[in-house]
Design a protein around this motif. Structure first.
Motif, PDB file in Angstrom:
ATOM      1  N   GLU A  18     -30.430  65.854  63.834  1.00 53.07           N
ATOM      2  CA  GLU A  18     -29.356  66.242  65.004  1.00 53.07           C
ATOM      3  C   GLU A  18     -27.927  65.781  64.412  1.00 53.07           C
ATOM      4  O   GLU A  18     -26.915  66.235  64.665  1.00 53.07           O
ATOM      5  CB  GLU A  18     -29.663  65.657  66.136  1.00 53.07           C
ATOM      6  CG  GLU A  18     -30.857  66.392  66.818  1.00 53.07           C
ATOM      7  CD  GLU A  18     -30.582  67.622  67.019  1.00 53.07           C
ATOM      8  OE1 GLU A  18     -29.421  67.942  67.289  1.00 53.07           O
ATOM      9  OE2 GLU A  18     -31.363  68.627  66.920  1.00 53.07           O
ATOM     10  N   LEU A  19     -28.129  64.637  63.615  1.00 51.13           N
ATOM     11  CA  LEU A  19     -26.780  63.986  63.398  1.00 51.13           C
ATOM     12  C   LEU A  19     -26.192  64.701  62.035  1.00 51.13           C
ATOM     13  O   LEU A  19     -24.774  64.923  62.096  1.00 51.13           O
ATOM     14  CB  LEU A  19     -27.034  62.563  62.522  1.00 51.13           C
ATOM     15  CG  LEU A  19     -27.206  61.447  63.811  1.00 51.13           C
ATOM     16  CD1 LEU A  19     -27.759  60.164  63.074  1.00 51.13           C
ATOM     17  CD2 LEU A  19     -25.847  61.069  64.501  1.00 51.13           C
ATOM     18  N   LEU A  20     -27.084  65.347  61.204  1.00 48.34           N
ATOM     19  CA  LEU A  20     -26.515  66.056  60.069  1.00 48.34           C
ATOM     20  C   LEU A  20     -26.164  67.516  60.582  1.00 48.34           C
ATOM     21  O   LEU A  20     -25.284  68.243  59.571  1.00 48.34           O
ATOM     22  CB  LEU A  20     -27.494  66.206  58.752  1.00 48.34           C
ATOM     23  CG  LEU A  20     -27.387  64.965  57.981  1.00 48.34           C
ATOM     24  CD1 LEU A  20     -25.971  65.066  57.192  1.00 48.34           C
ATOM     25  CD2 LEU A  20     -27.456  63.525  58.661  1.00 48.34           C
ATOM     26  N   ARG A  21     -26.899  68.262  61.481  1.00 46.62           N
ATOM     27  CA  ARG A  21     -26.854  69.544  61.787  1.00 46.62           C
ATOM     28  C   ARG A  21     -25.293  69.899  62.115  1.00 46.62           C
ATOM     29  O   ARG A  21     -24.604  70.883  61.715  1.00 46.62           O
ATOM     30  CB  ARG A  21     -27.701  69.780  62.998  1.00 46.62           C
ATOM     31  CG  ARG A  21     -27.722  71.486  63.240  1.00 46.62           C
ATOM     32  CD  ARG A  21     -28.819  71.692  64.472  1.00 46.62           C
ATOM     33  NE  ARG A  21     -29.905  71.622  63.838  1.00 46.62           N
ATOM     34  CZ  ARG A  21     -31.182  71.361  64.330  1.00 46.62           C
ATOM     35  NH1 ARG A  21     -30.940  70.732  65.508  1.00 46.62           N
ATOM     36  NH2 ARG A  21     -32.323  71.253  63.535  1.00 46.62           N
ATOM     37  N   GLY A  22     -24.489  69.243  62.926  1.00 50.32           N
ATOM     38  CA  GLY A  22     -23.112  69.214  63.480  1.00 50.32           C
ATOM     39  C   GLY A  22     -22.217  68.786  62.377  1.00 50.32           C
ATOM     40  O   GLY A  22     -21.020  68.945  62.557  1.00 50.32           O
ATOM     41  N   ALA A  23     -22.472  68.116  61.484  1.00 49.45           N
ATOM     42  CA  ALA A  23     -21.567  67.093  60.411  1.00 49.45           C
ATOM     43  C   ALA A  23     -20.974  68.332  59.424  1.00 49.45           C
ATOM     44  O   ALA A  23     -21.409  69.297  58.718  1.00 49.45           O
ATOM     45  CB  ALA A  23     -22.354  66.211  59.687  1.00 49.45           C
ATOM     46  N   GLU A  24     -19.614  68.196  59.681  1.00 53.99           N
ATOM     47  CA  GLU A  24     -18.774  69.114  58.668  1.00 53.99           C
ATOM     48  C   GLU A  24     -18.427  68.093  57.272  1.00 53.99           C
ATOM     49  O   GLU A  24     -18.124  68.890  56.189  1.00 53.99           O
ATOM     50  CB  GLU A  24     -17.543  69.550  59.256  1.00 53.99           C
ATOM     51  CG  GLU A  24     -17.690  70.402  60.625  1.00 53.99           C
ATOM     52  CD  GLU A  24     -16.482  70.955  61.148  1.00 53.99           C
ATOM     53  OE1 GLU A  24     -15.231  70.313  60.599  1.00 53.99           O
ATOM     54  OE2 GLU A  24     -16.448  71.636  62.116  1.00 53.99           O
ATOM     55  N   THR A  25     -18.462  66.876  57.421  1.00 50.46           N
ATOM     56  CA  THR A  25     -18.037  66.124  56.442  1.00 50.46           C
ATOM     57  C   THR A  25     -19.102  64.989  56.142  1.00 50.46           C
ATOM     58  O   THR A  25     -19.344  64.321  57.400  1.00 50.46           O
ATOM     59  CB  THR A  25     -16.584  65.442  56.366  1.00 50.46           C
ATOM     60  OG1 THR A  25     -15.613  66.586  56.324  1.00 50.46           O
ATOM     61  CG2 THR A  25     -16.392  64.655  55.141  1.00 50.46           C
ATOM     62  N   VAL A  26     -19.619  64.796  55.172  1.00 52.25           N
ATOM     63  CA  VAL A  26     -20.957  63.863  54.637  1.00 52.25           C
ATOM     64  C   VAL A  26     -20.547  63.118  53.447  1.00 52.25           C
ATOM     65  O   VAL A  26     -19.880  63.537  52.543  1.00 52.25           O
ATOM     66  CB  VAL A  26     -22.277  64.645  54.702  1.00 52.25           C
ATOM     67  CG1 VAL A  26     -23.149  63.438  54.539  1.00 52.25           C
ATOM     68  CG2 VAL A  26     -22.696  65.235  55.792  1.00 52.25           C
ATOM     69  N   THR A  27     -20.791  61.743  53.611  1.00 53.67           N
ATOM     70  CA  THR A  27     -20.270  60.912  52.503  1.00 53.67           C
ATOM     71  C   THR A  27     -21.581  60.164  52.193  1.00 53.67           C
ATOM     72  O   THR A  27     -22.237  59.629  53.267  1.00 53.67           O
ATOM     73  CB  THR A  27     -19.376  59.836  52.884  1.00 53.67           C
ATOM     74  OG1 THR A  27     -18.125  60.445  52.992  1.00 53.67           O
ATOM     75  CG2 THR A  27     -19.403  58.945  51.858  1.00 53.67           C
ATOM     76  N   ILE A  93     -30.119  66.764  42.962  1.00 51.31           N
ATOM     77  CA  ILE A  93     -29.903  68.257  43.261  1.00 51.31           C
ATOM     78  C   ILE A  93     -29.639  68.407  44.617  1.00 51.31           C
ATOM     79  O   ILE A  93     -28.792  69.478  44.891  1.00 51.31           O
ATOM     80  CB  ILE A  93     -31.105  68.963  42.561  1.00 51.31           C
ATOM     81  CG1 ILE A  93     -31.015  68.740  40.943  1.00 51.31           C
ATOM     82  CG2 ILE A  93     -30.884  70.505  42.668  1.00 51.31           C
ATOM     83  CD1 ILE A  93     -32.329  69.116  40.417  1.00 51.31           C
ATOM     84  N   ALA A  94     -30.408  68.017  45.488  1.00 51.16           N
ATOM     85  CA  ALA A  94     -30.272  68.207  46.862  1.00 51.16           C
ATOM     86  C   ALA A  94     -28.627  68.041  47.461  1.00 51.16           C
ATOM     87  O   ALA A  94     -28.294  68.702  48.214  1.00 51.16           O
ATOM     88  CB  ALA A  94     -31.098  67.387  47.816  1.00 51.16           C
ATOM     89  N   LEU A  95     -28.369  66.762  47.140  1.00 49.46           N
ATOM     90  CA  LEU A  95     -26.881  66.526  47.370  1.00 49.46           C
ATOM     91  C   LEU A  95     -25.833  67.543  46.821  1.00 49.46           C
ATOM     92  O   LEU A  95     -24.727  67.935  47.664  1.00 49.46           O
ATOM     93  CB  LEU A  95     -26.343  65.082  46.817  1.00 49.46           C
ATOM     94  CG  LEU A  95     -27.070  63.861  47.666  1.00 49.46           C
ATOM     95  CD1 LEU A  95     -26.640  62.599  47.120  1.00 49.46           C
ATOM     96  CD2 LEU A  95     -26.637  63.961  49.073  1.00 49.46           C
ATOM     97  N   GLU A 100     -22.747  72.996  49.487  1.00 50.81           N
ATOM     98  CA  GLU A 100     -22.628  74.492  49.923  1.00 50.81           C
ATOM     99  C   GLU A 100     -22.423  74.752  51.332  1.00 50.81           C
ATOM    100  O   GLU A 100     -21.919  75.769  51.835  1.00 50.81           O
ATOM    101  CB  GLU A 100     -23.770  75.136  49.133  1.00 50.81           C
ATOM    102  CG  GLU A 100     -23.477  75.406  47.645  1.00 50.81           C
ATOM    103  CD  GLU A 100     -24.981  75.670  47.223  1.00 50.81           C
ATOM    104  OE1 GLU A 100     -25.760  76.495  47.898  1.00 50.81           O
ATOM    105  OE2 GLU A 100     -25.369  75.818  46.047  1.00 50.81           O
ATOM    106  N   ARG A 101     -23.052  73.708  51.728  1.00 47.97           N
ATOM    107  CA  ARG A 101     -23.024  73.757  53.523  1.00 47.97           C
ATOM    108  C   ARG A 101     -21.748  73.001  54.377  1.00 47.97           C
ATOM    109  O   ARG A 101     -21.230  73.823  55.014  1.00 47.97           O
ATOM    110  CB  ARG A 101     -24.355  73.388  54.110  1.00 47.97           C
ATOM    111  CG  ARG A 101     -24.554  73.112  55.304  1.00 47.97           C
ATOM    112  CD  ARG A 101     -25.734  72.574  55.813  1.00 47.97           C
ATOM    113  NE  ARG A 101     -25.957  72.603  57.411  1.00 47.97           N
ATOM    114  CZ  ARG A 101     -26.218  73.209  58.228  1.00 47.97           C
ATOM    115  NH1 ARG A 101     -26.865  74.367  57.786  1.00 47.97           N
ATOM    116  NH2 ARG A 101     -26.480  73.177  59.515  1.00 47.97           N
TER     117      ARG A 101
END
Length: 270
Positions: A18-27, A93-95, A100-101
Motif C-alpha cells: 500500500e505504501l509503495l503503490r501510490g509512491a511517485e518518488t522512492v529513495t 536488478i529489481a531496483l 521504470e515505474r
C-alpha cells in the motif's frame, strides 16, 4: 515426478504494498546486506579468510595508511577485484526495474558498483567507492580505478599472503603525492556533497526503503530518522531485526534479493 525448482512465490506485506503503490518518488537506502547477497563480505559478518586476517582498525583508517600505504592500497585493490568478480543480484536488478515505474533515488553505504552495473543511477555513495581513488593531498580523482596490470595475489584468493597483497600506490599526475583509496575510512567525515545529495533524496521521497542496513553506522543511519521525523514513511527490508525496526513504518523480514523482485512484480500486477 521431479520436484519443481521454481522458487515459492513471495507474499508482499499488505502495508508495504500500500505504501509503495501510490509512491511517485522512492529513495532506497542500501547497506552491506544488499551486497552480501552478491557474495561480497561485510566488515561485521565475515570472520574468515581475508577479513579475519585484517581487522577494520588495521586497514580502514588514516593511521593504517600512514603506517603502511602499500599494504592498505594492495588490500583495497584486492577488494576491488573481488567486487568486480561479483554480479548484481536480483535485488539490485529489481531496483533498476522499479525506476521504470517511478523516480528512484539510491543512497548507498556500499563501496562497490553493483547498483550501477544493474542499471541504476546512484544518487550518493555515502562511504565512497572502491573505483574512485583520489590524491591524498590535492584530492584530484585518479583515472586509475585500479591497477589492472598488477598481478593478483597468489595463494588463497580470500586470504592472500600479506607480502603478495602489498602494492605501492600510484602517484597523482598533478602534485606527485600518493593516490589513496576513494573510500571513507573510520574516523573520517562523510563527503559534504554526498551527504547533501543523500539528505535531499530522502526528503524528496514519498517512501524510503531501508534495505540491508544495520542502522548503527552514523551519521548514515540518521537518514531514515530524518525521513520519519518529517513524516515520510520508512519501510525496512532486512532478514534481521535492527535498531531501526521499532521506529520503521513497516518491516519486512526478507533479504533484498527475495523481497525486491516480489515487490516490483506485485506493483506491476496492479
Amino acid at each position: 515426478m521431479q520436484p519443481s525448482t521454481r522458487p515459492a512465490p513471495v507474499d508482499v506485506p499488505r502495508a508495504v504494498l500500500e505504501l509503495l503503490r501510490g509512491a511517485e518518488t522512492v529513495t532506497a537506502f542500501t547497506g552491506a546486506g544488499m551486497s552480501a547477497e552478491s557474495g561480497i563480505p561485510t566488515f561485521r559478518d565475515a570472520q574468515t579468510g581475508l577479513w579475519a586476517r585484517y581487522s577494520a582498525a588495521d586497514l580502514a583508517t588514516v593511521d593504517a595508511w600512514s603506517r603502511d600505504p602499500a599494504l592498505v592500497w594492495g588490500w583495497y585493490q584486492h577488494r576491488a577485484r573481488l567486487a568486480r568478480a561479483s554480479e548484481p543480484n536480483d535485488g539490485h536488478i529489481a531496483l533498476a526495474t522499479l525506476a521504470e515505474r517511478c523516480t528512484v533515488g539510491i543512497v548507498t553505504q556500499n563501496v562497490d558498483d553493483l547498483h550501477e552495473r544493474a542499471g541504476s543511477n546512484v544518487t550518493a555513495h555515502l562511504h565512497g567507492s572502491l573505483f574512485a581513488p583520489r590524491c591524498r593531498h590535492c584530492g584530484t580523482r585518479s583515472l586509475r580505478a585500479d591497477d589492472a596490470d598488477a598481478p593478483a595475489p597468489t595463494g588463497d584468493p580470500d586470504a592472500p599472503d600479506p607480502e603478495a597483497l602489498r602494492q605501492e600506490p600510484p602517484m597523482c599526475v598533478h602534485c606527485r603525492c600518493e593516490v589513496r583509496p576513494g573510500v571513507v575510512w573510520f574516523g573520517e567525515p562523510l563527503p559534504v556533497d554526498e551527504w547533501g545529495r543523500a539528505e535531499a533524496a530522502v526528503l524528496a521521497a514519498d517512501v524510503v526503503l531501508a534495505i540491508g542496513t544495520s542502522g548503527v553506522v552514523y551519521p548514515a543511519a540518521r537518514l531514515p530518522e530524518i525521513a520519519l521525523a518529517t513524516g515520510i514513511p520508512v519501510v525496512e527490508i532486512n532478514p534481521d531485526e535492527t535498531s531501526l525496526s521499532e521506529a520503521a513504518t513497516a518491516c519486512w523480514r526478507a533479504t533484498a534479493a527475495t523481497a525486491l523482485p516480489a515487490l516490483v512484480a506485485a506493483l506491476n500486477a496492479h
